[in-house]
Every structure is written in structure tokens, then in C-alpha cells.
Design an enzyme around this catalytic site. Structure first.
Site, mmCIF file in Angstrom:
data_model
loop_
_atom_site.group_PDB
_atom_site.id
_atom_site.type_symbol
_atom_site.label_atom_id
_atom_site.label_comp_id
_atom_site.label_asym_id
_atom_site.label_seq_id
_atom_site.Cartn_x
_atom_site.Cartn_y
_atom_site.Cartn_z
ATOM 1 N NE ARG A 56 -39.094 -41.909 44.372
ATOM 2 C CZ ARG A 56 -39.726 -41.543 45.456
ATOM 3 N NH1 ARG A 56 -40.971 -41.128 45.376
ATOM 4 N NH2 ARG A 56 -39.131 -41.597 46.630
ATOM 5 C CB SER A 60 -40.790 -44.041 48.096
ATOM 6 O OG SER A 60 -41.322 -43.796 49.366
ATOM 7 C CG HIS A 61 -45.006 -42.880 48.393
ATOM 8 N ND1 HIS A 61 -43.747 -42.358 48.602
ATOM 9 C CD2 HIS A 61 -45.685 -41.957 47.697
ATOM 10 C CE1 HIS A 61 -43.689 -41.153 48.053
ATOM 11 N NE2 HIS A 61 -44.837 -40.878 47.502
ATOM 12 C CE LYS A 99 -33.754 -43.877 49.063
ATOM 13 N NZ LYS A 99 -34.493 -43.245 50.150
ATOM 14 C CG ASP A 128 -42.846 -46.143 52.351
ATOM 15 O OD1 ASP A 128 -42.195 -46.713 53.251
ATOM 16 O OD2 ASP A 128 -42.348 -45.321 51.570
ATOM 17 C CG ASP A 150 -38.676 -46.716 50.569
ATOM 18 O OD1 ASP A 150 -39.846 -46.392 50.828
ATOM 19 O OD2 ASP A 150 -37.730 -45.895 50.562
ATOM 20 C CG ASP A 168 -38.772 -44.107 53.435
ATOM 21 O OD1 ASP A 168 -39.907 -44.490 53.070
ATOM 22 O OD2 ASP A 168 -38.050 -43.363 52.727
ATOM 23 N NE ARG A 169 -43.583 -41.436 51.992
ATOM 24 C CZ ARG A 169 -44.257 -40.562 51.284
ATOM 25 N NH1 ARG A 169 -45.572 -40.592 51.286
ATOM 26 N NH2 ARG A 169 -43.648 -39.649 50.554
ATOM 27 C CE LYS A 194 -39.801 -40.727 54.064
ATOM 28 N NZ LYS A 194 -39.397 -39.638 53.165
HETATM 29 C C1 G1P Z 1 -42.612 -36.475 48.976
HETATM 30 C C2 G1P Z 1 -42.901 -35.879 50.339
HETATM 31 C C3 G1P Z 1 -41.606 -35.546 51.044
HETATM 32 C C4 G1P Z 1 -40.727 -36.792 51.123
HETATM 33 C C5 G1P Z 1 -40.552 -37.404 49.738
HETATM 34 C C6 G1P Z 1 -39.817 -38.731 49.796
HETATM 35 O O1 G1P Z 1 -41.895 -35.548 48.189
HETATM 36 O O2 G1P Z 1 -43.725 -34.737 50.229
HETATM 37 O O3 G1P Z 1 -41.886 -35.032 52.317
HETATM 38 O O4 G1P Z 1 -39.478 -36.486 51.662
HETATM 39 O O5 G1P Z 1 -41.828 -37.629 49.136
HETATM 40 O O6 G1P Z 1 -40.503 -39.673 50.561
HETATM 41 P P1 G1P Z 1 -42.597 -34.593 47.105
HETATM 42 O O7 G1P Z 1 -43.331 -35.479 46.148
HETATM 43 O O8 G1P Z 1 -43.563 -33.739 47.870
HETATM 44 O O9 G1P Z 1 -41.470 -33.815 46.497
HETATM 45 ZN ZN ZN Z 2 -40.511 -44.432 51.178
#
Ligand code: G1P
Ligand code: ZN
Length: 544
Positions: free
Chosen positions: A22, A113-114, A126, A278, A280, A282-283, A377
Site C-alpha cells: 500500500r 481497503s479502508h 495484493k 469498507d 474492498d 471485506d470489513r 474476511k
Molecule cells: C489492519 C487491521 C488488521 C487487518 C488489516 C487488513 O492492519 O488491524 O486486523 O487484518 O488492517 O484489513 P494493521 O494496520 O493493524 O496492520
Molecule cells: Zn478491506
């Protein structure tokens, strides 16, 4: 097909984090940056005419351009078949399902992702392996190694591909299939859950709902599944159109970022059920009328009630949670007499347990829950799980949560994030914590006596691989716990996450506000890590 070999030089920052690589869009747009990383992945894999790849992303800024580049590099590297979501779109769980369904060699998912999207925001990529799950560390370490060695990449000199027409296209021996991004996934959900039962509860008005797609990838999925297939009235899905910048917001389903939904659910007009997903897909965030369900509680409640869902009616084999996730699910596993695994943060650690049939459900405190139906997820899956539960029990979200706490006790939980902290300060905090670890056990701080204090390391029970330095955990005699971890997904400075948890068995005291109930533990965490003192900040950036 003419193939061009382009000389290049390594970038030294292509080490994948918790979930792929990322970076800011501008970093990915540098000449050769994306090309290098994709070629490094392909250099790590055995690629031939029999190799097939699923490709799609969350629609964020740079998604389409990146897809065209990846198609050309994949063609030049000898892939036989690419399966691409129409418009270059695929949610992460839908991509995982497509890899499994088509027995593809793997997949590339374009998403951060988010994290926010846009020309000045984040992009990500990824690789998922053939089981549909995120590439384990042995793969990502090799991608990184290749990225440091790279001297050239191969790219096919072909026209841009039409990403919008469903169907197959063939360039010599290279085949591209554009698929509907939603259909296969929607069918899978229909097999797992009791759609007619949910439909009846929605049509009778006993379930009313609002789903916030946050202008991200789940918009089209939720429209199809929740409104078309399950009969929720049009408009039940809000912010349904995916936008390259997610409408300017953070596509992160929590009370801070899905504010419109949160306000609605705590108002007089609240429907019985609210949820969000979120960037993508998955959340998930789950809400009821005037109640927010923490992801840790949601996982525990799912485990306790899985037998009510058609796909899990025979019972679940075991459960797993990431280390910082609350211990609520552990209590359910004990009552069900099934195994409960504690893994490092990140979905990739669940893959082996799922493949080996050791677990059926798993989750993380970071708004992620899932099962053995895919290897990621899955936000909408969690939403449908709750809808199925509400329809089956006829109970409200709040009643389900209250009854769960009465039976198992409540693990009062919160996470405090300090974002974009200077790396040197964060390192000094971890050094300071590490220095204290050996002397902490047995020591008392007010109400709390330390039971254990260590740096979490994990040995995978399936392949024996060991992952070290996965966060500092301090546990207390009364079951309370605090965890300190550095984020592996941020793109600016360092993010310190502090996870806090306290067990409350007495029903009369279970309805407290988490921040108040955890106040003493929060003070103690500051005393031990000195984040406020060392940064001069007065409060966390985000509290979930
Ligand atoms: C964060 C979340 C983790 C999740 C990841 C991807 O990672 O804490 O649980 O699997 O995003 O969605 P972190 O930024 O804490 O490494
Ligand atoms: Zn995500």
C-alpha cells in the site's frame, strides 16, 4: 503478440505489509513502480500456459489504469487465462471466491481497503494464492526479495482491453474472460443463508434495515443481494455508487467514518438493523436500534449461534481470532468444547487453519469476520449472517447481544489508534515497553496485577512456520488485557494501536460505556507506554 522487455531498477520500498503493498497513488504512478512489483510477483511464481489469474479491484482512483498494465504484463509473462471483474471491479471476498471456483493459480486484488482513495490518497495491490487467501509470508518475502533484484520487466504490446463487455476475448493463446463481479458471489451467499426466511422477515416489516456501502465496492453487491434478492425497499442501501475517491470519505466502517449511518441508528427513526462495509468489501460494522456490536462480540455471537444458519447447522469445527481481538469468542469455544486459535494480526494467518478444517469461523477486532466459504474476511457475509440470525430468532440485535453477555459475560473492549506518529518516537515507545517486560509479571498497579507480559510470537499448527514480534501483550489476573502493536497497513508515519479489554461477568454492570469502564486500564496503558507524554498528543486519533 509482440513482447517488449523494459530495463528497470529496483525500488527499495516494495515490502508488502499486513495486507499487500500500500502506497500513495503518486508512488504507484512513478514510471515502472507498479510494473516492477507485478513483475516481481510473477518472477516468484511458476507461470505457464496453464496459469490463470483472477484480477479486479475496489474501483478506487488508478484502478482501471493499473488493470490495463497488469493485463499486459501477465500476457507477456505467459499466463494462459485472466478472469476479470466487469469494469475492473471485484470485492476482495468475491475475488477469493472466483479464485476458488475457477481453480485459478491465484489473483491480484487492487485495493488499499479502508484507506481513502483519490489522486493524492492511497492505492494498493495484493496477491492471493490458489486457496483464495492472501499470500502467506513465504510468498510476500519472496516478492520483496525479487523486487530488490529486478532488472527488467516484460510487457505485451497490445491494445487496451475492453473491460466492460462480459464474455471471452482471445489474443493468440492468451484468453481474457470478463465476468459479472456480483453473480457468482450472490449465488454463494444464497447457498449459505436462508434467503426465503430473511425475505419473509423483511417483507413482513419485522426487519427494517440500512446498509451503508460508503461509495465503495459493496454498492452493487448490496443492491443486488439486499434489495433485489432479499426484497429490502429501494434506498435501503445508501452511498451505493462506487466512486474513485469514495465521495471524499474514509471507506472504513466504524462509528467515526460511517457517521450518517451511526447517527441514524441512534435516532428515533432507527431501523432494526444497520450495517456498513469498507473500500474492498471485506470489513463489516453491525448495528441495531441504539446499539453498536463490537466486532469481537459479533464473532463470539456468530460462533454461539452458527448452528442456526443453514451452512453451519452441523456445528463448527473450531474458531480463531487475531491476538488483539477480545477473548469473547474463547468463552464460546470453551462452552462448545471446540478449539480456539490465537493468531497474529492479518487474515493470511487463518488460511492454513481453514484449509486444514481446524476452524470454521474466524475474525479480527478490526471489523473483519469470515468463515470457510472463502479465504478472506467477508463484509456482506457477516451482514447476511446477522440478518439470518434476526429472521430465525425473531429477536432484536440488542436482545441477542444482551442475552449473549448474560450467558458468557461481557468483554468490554476498545482500540485506541495514534496515527501518523514519528517513527523514532514510536520506536522509543516500543524500546521502553520491551525494557519493562521482564520485570512486569507479578507487579501490581492499583486494581491490576500482571499475570503475563510478553511479545507475541506464533507457530502455525499446520506448517510449523514461526512469526515473531507480533505485538506486546500484558495480561492481568482478572482477565483484563492490553496490547501494543504497530500498524502494518498505514502509508504515513507510524500508527500505534493500543487494544484494551476488561471482563465483566455481572449482568448489572454490563451496560456501561466502554471508555468509562476501561478508564483505569487506559490510564495504566499510558503509564506503561507514555504515548501522550512522548508525542505531546492529548488523545488518540481514532477510538473504535
Ligand atoms: C489492519 C487491521 C488488521 C487487518 C488489516 C487488513 O492492519 O488491524 O486486523 O487484518 O488492517 O484489513 P494493521 O494496520 O493493524 O496492520
Ligand atoms: Zn478491506
Amino acid at each position: 503478440m509482440r513482447i517488449k522487455t523494459v530495463p528497470t531498477q529496483p525500488f527499495d520500498d516494495q515490502k508488502p505489509g499486513t495486507s499487500g503493498l500500500r502506497k500513495k497513488v503518486k508512488v504507484f504512478q512513478q514510471p515502472n513502480y507498479l510494473e516492477n512489483f507485478v513483475q516481481s510477483i510473477f518472477n516468484s511464481l511458476p507461470v505457464d500456459q496453464g496459469s490463470s489469474l483472477v484480477l479486479g479491484g475496489d474501483g478506487r482512483y488508478f484502478n482501471r489504469e493499473a488493470i490495463q498494465i497488469i493485463i499486459k504484463i501477465a500476457a507477456a509473462n505467459g499466463f494462459g487465462h485472466l478472469i476479470i471483474g466487469q469494469g475492473g471491479l471485484l470485492s476482495t471476498p468475491a475475488a477469493s471466491h472466483l479464485i476458488r471456483k475457477n481453480q485459478a493459480s491465484g489473483g491480484l486484488i487492487l485495493s488499499a481497503s479502508h484507506n481513502p482513495g483519490g489522486a493524492d490518497e492511497d492505492f494498493g495491490i495484493k496477491y492471493n494464492v490458489s486457496n483464495g487467501g492472501p499470500a502467506p509470508e513465504k510468498f510476500t518475502d519472496e516478492f520483496y526479495r525479487q523486487s530488490m533484484l529486478i532488472s527488467e520487466y516484460k510487457i505485451a504490446e497490445i491494445d487496451d482491453i475492453d473491460l466492460d463487455s462480459i464474455g471471452a476475448q482471445q489474443i493468440e493463446t492468451f484468453k481474457i474472460t470478463i465476468v459479472d463481479p456480483v453473480d457468482d458471489y450472490a449465488n454463494l451467499m444464497n447457498q449459505i443463508f436462508d434467503f426465503p426466511l430473511i425475505n419473509k422477515a423483511i417483507e413482513s416489516g419485522s426487519i427494517t434495515l440500512c446498509f451503508d456501502a460508503m461509495h465503495a465496492i459493496t454498492g452493487p453487491y448490496a443492491k443486488k443481494i439486499i434489495e433485489e434478492m432479499l426484497g429490502a425497499k429501494p434506498g435501503s442501501v445508501i452511498n451505493a455508487i462506487p466512486l474513485p475517491d469514495f465521495g471524499g470519505g474514509h471507506p472504513d466502517p466504524n462509528l467515526a467514518h460511517a457517521k450518517k449511518l451511526a447517527d441514524l441508528m441512534f435516532s428515533a427513526e432507527a431501523p432494526t438493523f444497520g450495517a456498513a462495509s469498507d473500500g474492498d468489501g471485506d470489513r463489516n460494522m453491525i448495528l441495531g436500534n441504539h446499539i453498536f456490536v463490537t466486532p469481537s462480540d459479533s464473532l463470539a455471537i456468530m460462533a454461539a449461534n452458527a448452528h442456526l444458519i443453514p451452512a453451519y447447522s452441523q456445528g463448527i469445527a473450531g474458531v480463531a481470532r487475531s491476538m488483539p481481538t477480545s477473548q469473547a469468542v474463547d468463552r464460546v469455544a470453551e462452552a462448545l468444547d471446540i478449539a480456539c486459535y490465537e493468531t497474529p494480526t492479518g487474515w493470511k494467518y487463518f488460511g492454513n487453519l481453514l484449509d486444514a478444517g481446524k476452524i470454521t469461523l474466524c475474525g479480527e477486532e478490526s471489523f473483519g469476520t469470515g468463515s470457510n466459504h472463502v479465504r478472506e474476511k467477508d463484509g456482506l457475509w457477516a451482514v447476511l449472517f446477522w440478518l439470518n440470525l434476526l429472521a430465525k430468532t425473531g429477536l432484536a440485535v440488542g436482545d441477542i447481544v444482551q442475552q449473549h453477555w448474560q450467558k458468557f459475560g461481557r468483554d468490554i473492549y476498545s482500540r485506541h489508534d495514534y496515527e501518523a506518529v514519528d517513527l523514532a518516537i514510536v520506536n522509543s515507545i516500543f524500546d521502553h515497553l520491551r525494557e519493562q517486560l521482564p520485570g512486569l509479571t507479578g507487579k501490581s498497579f492499583g486494581d491490576f496485577t500482571v499475570k503475563f507480559a510478553d511479545e507475541f510470537s506464533y507457530q502455525d499448527p499446520v506448517d510449523g512456520s514461526i512469526s515473531k514480534n507480533q505485538g506486546i501483550r500484558i495480561g492481568f489476573e482478572d482477565g483484563s488485557r492490553m496490547v501494543f502493536r504497530l500498524s502494518g497497513t498505514g502509508t504515513v508515519g507510524a500508527t500505534l494501536r493500543i487494544y484494551l479489554e476488561r471482563f465483566e461477568s455481572a449482568s448489572a454492570r454490563q451496560d456501561q460505556d466502554a471508555q468509562i469502564a476501561l478508564a483505569k486500564l487506559i490510564d495504566l496503558a499510558e503509564q506503561l507506554c507514555e504515548i501522550k507524554k512522548r508525542t505531546g498528543r492529548s488523545a488518540p486519533t481514532v477510538i473504535t
